[in-house]
Write an enzyme that holds these catalytic residues in place. Structure first.
Site, PDB file in Angstrom:
ATOM      1  N   ARG A  80     -11.193  58.061  28.434  1.00 15.71           N
ATOM      2  CA  ARG A  80      -9.813  58.157  28.906  1.00 15.71           C
ATOM      3  C   ARG A  80      -8.853  58.382  27.751  1.00 15.71           C
ATOM      4  NH1 ARG A  80     -10.129  52.718  29.697  1.00 15.71           N
ATOM      5  NH2 ARG A  80     -12.280  53.274  30.158  1.00 15.71           N
ATOM      6  N   GLY A 122      -8.533  57.454  24.050  1.00 16.98           N
ATOM      7  CA  GLY A 122      -9.451  58.214  23.209  1.00 16.98           C
ATOM      8  C   GLY A 122     -10.726  57.429  22.984  1.00 16.98           C
ATOM      9  N   HIS A 123     -11.223  56.848  24.063  1.00 10.95           N
ATOM     10  CA  HIS A 123     -12.480  56.090  23.997  1.00 10.95           C
ATOM     11  C   HIS A 123     -12.981  55.854  25.415  1.00 10.95           C
ATOM     12  CE1 HIS A 123     -10.230  52.554  25.278  1.00 10.95           C
ATOM     13  NE2 HIS A 123      -9.356  52.781  24.315  1.00 10.95           N
ATOM     14  N   ALA A 124     -14.215  55.322  25.489  1.00 12.73           N
ATOM     15  CA  ALA A 124     -14.781  54.897  26.781  1.00 12.73           C
ATOM     16  C   ALA A 124     -15.324  53.484  26.598  1.00 12.73           C
ATOM     17  CB  ALA A 124     -15.903  55.838  27.199  1.00 12.73           C
ATOM     18  N   TYR A 136     -17.118  53.094  23.198  1.00 11.85           N
ATOM     19  CA  TYR A 136     -17.547  54.348  22.580  1.00 11.85           C
ATOM     20  C   TYR A 136     -16.269  54.958  22.010  1.00 11.85           C
ATOM     21  CZ  TYR A 136     -22.000  54.258  25.069  1.00 11.85           C
ATOM     22  OH  TYR A 136     -23.233  53.917  25.539  1.00 11.85           O
TER      23      TYR A 136
END
Ligand code: TYD
Length: 168
Positions: free
Chosen positions: A130, A83-85, A155
């Site tokens: 992802r 749940g981030h990049a 992010y």
């Protein structure tokens, strides 16, 4: 769209990496980073009746030098991770035990990759949102990373990620 990488391996779709040669970071950087840069990479397998062996050399089998290794384990059923990049980080994700899905999203396209073997993994380039889900019982997700942990490389807000991708 759902991609099982066993399927990818059989059908030789372009997403599968055909060699173990390092990808040029510059080449990656000159084109927009997209899920097409995320590839399944087969690892060497030394098969032996006593048990098989796989090894990974940073900069050789995967396209970056390894600065960090971490792993997810004891994941309760139904959990979602990620749940981030990452802005700069390159990662290589392996199902060391059991299985799980990695959902890749570049802000325009998405694909779901099922990982279920320890002799290949998924290379994830920077600037890919992802999520990891569908963990089987007892699964272990090992991640090799190109840098040490740095919260400022994340992010965590999807809107901010989309704006950084020029799609917000
Ligand atoms: P996070 O990267 O959000 O986990 P995941 O993507 O697997 O869901 O990290 C969860 C927490 O762990 C967060 O507080 C940061 C911390 N962490 C470290 O301290 N070092 C690390 O190498 C990693 C990956 C996370």
């Amino acid at each position: 769209m759902f991609f099982d990488n066993c399927q990818l391996r059989n059908e030789r779709l372009p997403v599968r990496c055909q060699s173990h040669k390092p990808v040029s970071f510059l080449a990656v950087r000159r084109s927009p980073l997209s899920i097409d840069h995320c590839t399944i990479i087969d690892l060497p397998r030394i098969q032996d009746p006593r048990g098989n062996l796989t090894f990974i050399e940073g900069g050789n089998h995967i396209p970056f030098d390894i600065q960090r290794v971490y792993y997810l384990y004891d994941v309760p059923g139904g959990s979602e991770r990620g749940g981030h990049a990452h802005k700069e980080l390159h990662q290589f994700i392996i199902a060391m035990s059991g299985s799980f899905d990695v959902v890749l999203n570049d802000g325009e396209n998405k694909k779901r990759v099922h990982l279920c073997r320890s002799y290949y993994g998924l290379y994830v380039c920077p600037m890919i949102w992802r999520e990891i889900d569908n963990f089987s019982s007892g699964s272990v997700c090992m991640v090799l990373a190109s840098n040490q942990y740095d919260e400022s490389d994340y992010y965590r807000d999807y809107g901010e990620f989309l704006r950084a991708q020029g799609r917000g």
